[in-house]
Design a protein around this motif. Structure first.
Motif, PDB file in Angstrom:
ATOM      1  N   SER A  78      14.173  18.490   8.105  1.00  0.00           N
ATOM      2  CA  SER A  78      15.501  18.866   8.587  1.00  0.00           C
ATOM      3  C   SER A  78      16.214  17.684   9.228  1.00  0.00           C
ATOM      4  O   SER A  78      17.399  17.448   8.990  1.00  0.00           O
ATOM      5  CB  SER A  78      15.390  20.019   9.594  1.00  0.00           C
ATOM      6  OG  SER A  78      14.817  21.151   8.981  1.00  0.00           O
ATOM      7  N   TYR A 118      24.251  20.564   9.329  1.00  0.00           N
ATOM      8  CA  TYR A 118      23.294  21.500   9.908  1.00  0.00           C
ATOM      9  C   TYR A 118      23.374  22.850   9.202  1.00  0.00           C
ATOM     10  O   TYR A 118      22.361  23.504   8.984  1.00  0.00           O
ATOM     11  CB  TYR A 118      23.564  21.698  11.396  1.00  0.00           C
ATOM     12  CG  TYR A 118      23.117  20.568  12.299  1.00  0.00           C
ATOM     13  CD1 TYR A 118      22.733  19.331  11.808  1.00  0.00           C
ATOM     14  CD2 TYR A 118      23.087  20.750  13.669  1.00  0.00           C
ATOM     15  CE1 TYR A 118      22.331  18.316  12.646  1.00  0.00           C
ATOM     16  CE2 TYR A 118      22.690  19.731  14.526  1.00  0.00           C
ATOM     17  CZ  TYR A 118      22.310  18.520  14.010  1.00  0.00           C
ATOM     18  OH  TYR A 118      21.902  17.529  14.846  1.00  0.00           O
ATOM     19  N   ALA A 169      17.130  15.132   6.467  1.00  0.00           N
ATOM     20  CA  ALA A 169      18.263  15.618   5.668  1.00  0.00           C
ATOM     21  C   ALA A 169      19.565  15.485   6.442  1.00  0.00           C
ATOM     22  O   ALA A 169      20.576  15.034   5.901  1.00  0.00           O
ATOM     23  CB  ALA A 169      18.026  17.066   5.246  1.00  0.00           C
ATOM     24  N   ALA A 170      19.546  15.857   7.716  1.00  0.00           N
ATOM     25  CA  ALA A 170      20.770  15.852   8.516  1.00  0.00           C
ATOM     26  C   ALA A 170      21.231  14.443   8.887  1.00  0.00           C
ATOM     27  O   ALA A 170      22.416  14.143   8.807  1.00  0.00           O
ATOM     28  CB  ALA A 170      20.569  16.683   9.784  1.00  0.00           C
ATOM     29  N   ARG A 225      19.324  26.003   3.444  1.00  0.00           N
ATOM     30  CA  ARG A 225      18.172  25.594   2.623  1.00  0.00           C
ATOM     31  C   ARG A 225      16.872  26.194   3.141  1.00  0.00           C
ATOM     32  O   ARG A 225      16.007  26.595   2.376  1.00  0.00           O
ATOM     33  CB  ARG A 225      18.009  24.073   2.636  1.00  0.00           C
ATOM     34  CG  ARG A 225      18.914  23.319   1.747  1.00  0.00           C
ATOM     35  CD  ARG A 225      18.494  21.863   1.780  1.00  0.00           C
ATOM     36  NE  ARG A 225      19.538  21.009   1.249  1.00  0.00           N
ATOM     37  CZ  ARG A 225      19.489  19.691   1.271  1.00  0.00           C
ATOM     38  NH1 ARG A 225      18.452  19.073   1.820  1.00  0.00           N
ATOM     39  NH2 ARG A 225      20.470  18.984   0.766  1.00  0.00           N
ATOM     40  N   VAL A 262      21.460  22.609   5.983  1.00  0.00           N
ATOM     41  CA  VAL A 262      20.015  22.547   6.238  1.00  0.00           C
ATOM     42  C   VAL A 262      19.505  23.943   6.589  1.00  0.00           C
ATOM     43  O   VAL A 262      18.466  24.386   6.082  1.00  0.00           O
ATOM     44  CB  VAL A 262      19.680  21.535   7.353  1.00  0.00           C
ATOM     45  CG1 VAL A 262      18.196  21.575   7.691  1.00  0.00           C
ATOM     46  CG2 VAL A 262      20.074  20.127   6.960  1.00  0.00           C
TER      47      VAL A 262
END
Length: 174
Positions: free
Chosen positions: A132, A143, A135-136, A149, A146
């Motif tokens: 997380s 956010y 990815a962010a 997902r 994420v």
């Protein structure tokens, strides 16, 4: 890095900060926007922000590069949101067949000692939290995306990322 001098209005200090960080920040922004011209505009906005807000930098909270990278990431995401549907030039099917040969922002940063320390500390986090955060902060994913997902509420994702960042800060000794 001379952010204190930038806060005092010293232009040569801003030039030094730019020379030391522009390639890294441009890589982060370009990875998020996938458009060179837009990325160049956002990079300029980042340094205008640095010039105007350098007095708000707190070395107790983050390293200079982390502070700058956060500004760059946030500005790039803001631009991405502002562009909205205009960015939809290719279809989703096209996106699957296009390979991005450029290294991602995290790969570019690995050459630095800070990045190696960050990688080591990221490995101490559980896979969900690590994924997380990566990815962010390095993939330019919001956010909200994420959370979608991972199939969790936005507040839960924000809490997960915040706790992970606190653990990273402790690991990095900041």
């Amino acid at each position: 890095m001379r952010l204190g001098a930038v806060a005092r209005g010293q232009r040569e200090a801003l030039r030094e900060v730019y020379d030391l960080t522009s390639a890294k920040l441009f890589g982060i922004i370009l990875r998020i926007l996938h458009d060179r011209e837009e990325a160049e505009d956002v990079l300029q906005d980042v340094y205008v922000t640095v010039w105007n807000r350098a007095d708000r930098y707190d070395p107790a909270r983050a390293s200079p590069v982390t502070w700058l990278a956060t500004i760059a990431r946030n500005r790039a995401i803001d631009r991405l949101r502002a562009l909205g549907p205009r960015r939809a030039g290719a279809s989703m099917e096209d996106a699957e067949t296009l390979a991005d040969e450029a290294p991602d922002a995290l790969s570019r940063l690995e050459a630095d000692d800070e990045a190696r320390a960050l990688r080591r500390c990221l490995e101490t986090l559980d896979a969900r939290t690590r994924g997380s955060i990566v990815a962010a902060f390095f993939g330019g994913v919001t956010y909200e995306d994420v959370a979608a997902r991972e199939g969790v509420p936005l507040g839960t994702m924000k809490s997960t990322i915040r706790r992970g960042l606190i653990r990273l800060k402790g690991c990095l000794g900041s």
